[in-house]
Design an enzyme around this catalytic site. Structure first.
Site, PDB file in Angstrom:
ATOM      1  N   CYS A 146       0.833  -1.209   0.000  1.00 13.53           N
ATOM      2  CA  CYS A 146       0.000   0.000   0.000  1.00 13.53           C
ATOM      3  C   CYS A 146       0.866   1.258   0.000  1.00 13.53           C
ATOM      4  O   CYS A 146       1.674   1.467   0.904  1.00 13.53           O
ATOM      5  CB  CYS A 146      -0.923  -0.027   1.217  1.00 13.53           C
ATOM      6  N   CYS A 197       0.325   3.555   3.003  1.00 11.96           N
ATOM      7  CA  CYS A 197       0.921   2.939   4.198  1.00 11.96           C
ATOM      8  C   CYS A 197       2.419   3.224   4.251  1.00 11.96           C
ATOM      9  O   CYS A 197       2.977   3.505   5.319  1.00 11.96           O
ATOM     10  CB  CYS A 197       0.682   1.431   4.192  1.00 11.96           C
TER      11      CYS A 197
END
Length: 441
Positions: free
Chosen positions: A63, A66
């Site tokens: 991600c 993230c």
């Protein structure tokens, strides 16, 4: 000498016969050492029970958001560990430890939760290190701060930051608002000023005491003043109504806040939130909001969020227009006030409110799915994609395997390939649609 040797042998034998003990890392105590804890199935519950306040980032290694959040958490962790009541930061690879992700309803990445005394609460605050640290300090601050001077008042307001409304009690005893300081701790700052000058009274726009002043730093320091009565019912009513600014912009974050408010919403739909004409209209709405605190006044721009705006009636309706929305599936059109037309917007707003109060309304259904679905971070759209592709795969399979009278027979190897494609398509699509941006605020 022989006797000493015999004693030594016996001692060694007795020690070797004792039961052995081994310690895993999950059994070792966790400490708030200023580093982000790496949690998994083996130590998650230990971490949650070890710290009164712990923020957990449920992430996926692939991600993008993230990856950008990770260094911000690393930078904020030491600041929060040094607090008198430390806040610990932690992370979980939710893509790997799926049981934890499922347990805490992680539907996109990153999902951030604050565990306060073991109870999880979704985190919607800032993600930059300095701002994140300031935001989280709210959760370990005193329920009600006692301020002794002008300087301490100004320092308190400055330290509070822009993310929560601030309540300043002047000439009030701490016990008057302590109950609400506890009840609304997650939503606002509370304080009482014991010592203050006339300059402070001028600065915060009140002219007598006792007074409770609410401030919205994130909305141009908008203020509301309450002079009483300071009985519990009236005081809480003021606090609840002042948690929002007089006119609230509608976006994903503010919709989440509206879930906890049971008032109806006087929603104004404009063409463009940034136009000068809209800004003048918002000032007029503020005046109406001050006189009608039993409603939440809000606005949304069709240019900024057309999908939401189009849910309330015909797209061809002249804007701006106002509706009364229940926050769920229904809204009311006021007969004769379908749009705010003409140059006298103040009169048109008054006419709309009067029509609503008198019951001259027509009930309508919000177009499409329940409007609160807008706050669910695209998970509904992603699910629809998956269902559509699965259904399409099933239909394709059925067509390919129909009787010879309609279609030529598909050989076994081709049919197996179709079956494999059908069964594998859903997870692949889910993975591609379940991308980094899904959880971005």
């Amino acid at each position: 000498m022989r006797r000493s040797s015999q004693f030594l042998v016996l001692f060694l034998l007795s020690v070797s016969s004792l039961p052995s003990f081994s310690f895993s890392t999950s059994e070792l105590p966790l400490t708030a050492d200023g580093k982000v804890l790496d949690l998994d199935d083996s130590n998650f519950d230990l971490a949650i029970s070890s710290f009164d306040y712990i923020l957990v980032d449920f992430y996926a290694p692939w991600c993008g958001h993230c990856k950008r959040l990770s260094p911000e958490l690393d930078a904020a962790a030491p600041q929060l560990a040094r607090l008198k009541e430390p806040i610990v930061l932690a992370k979980v690879n939710a893509d790997k430890y799926t049981s934890l992700a499922k347990k805490y309803d992680v539907d996109a990445y990153p999902t951030i939760k604050i565990f306060m005394h073991g109870v999880p609460v979704d985190y919607y605050g800032p993600r930059k290190a300095e701002l994140l640290a300031r935001y989280l300090k709210k959760f370990v601050a005193p329920d009600v701060s006692v301020l002794e001077s002008d300087s301490s008042i100004n320092e308190f307001v400055e330290a509070a930051g822009p993310y929560f409304p601030i309540y300043l009690g002047f000439g009030l005893d701490e016990s008057v608002i302590s109950k609400f300081g506890i009840k609304y701790k997650k939503k606002a700052w509370f304080s009482v000023a014991k010592g203050f000058s006339e300059d402070i009274m001028v600065s915060y726009d009140f002219d007598k005491v006792p007074a409770l002043v609410s401030i919205h730093p994130n909305y141009n320091n908008e203020r509301s003043i309450f002079y009483g009565p300071f009985e519990e019912q009236f005081l809480e009513e003021f606090i609840k109504q002042s948690l929002f600014p007089l006119v609230l912009p509608i976006n994903y974050d503010t919709l989440k806040l509206l879930k906890d408010d049971d008032r109806k919403i006087a929603l104004t739909i404009v063409e463009d939130e940034d136009e000068d004409q809209t800004k003048k209209l918002i000032n007029l709405l503020k005046a109406a909001a001050s006189a009608n605190r039993d409603l939440v006044f809000a606005y949304v721009g069709a240019k900024q969020w057309g999908e939401f705006a189009d849910s309330f009636g015909d797209k061809k309706t002249t804007l701006p227009k106002m509706v009364i929305w229940d926050g769920e599936d229904d809204y009311l059109m006021v007969t004769g006030s379908e749009t705010i037309v003409g140059n006298d917007h103040a009169s048109e707003i008054s006419k709309f409110i009067e029509g609503y109060r008198e019951g001259r309304t027509e009930k309508r259904r919000v177009a499409g799915p329940a409007i609160l679905g807008f706050i669910n971070s695209l998970i509904g759209i992603r699910t629809i994609y998956i269902i559509v592709i699965i259904v399409a795969g099933i239909m394709l399979y059925q067509n390919l395997t129909k009787d010879d009278s309609e279609y030529p027979r598909v050989d076994t190897s081709a049919r197996d390939q179709v079956e494999q494609t059908s069964s594998s398509s859903a997870p692949e699509v889910e993975r591609s649609e379940y991308k980094a941006g899904d959880k971005e605020d």
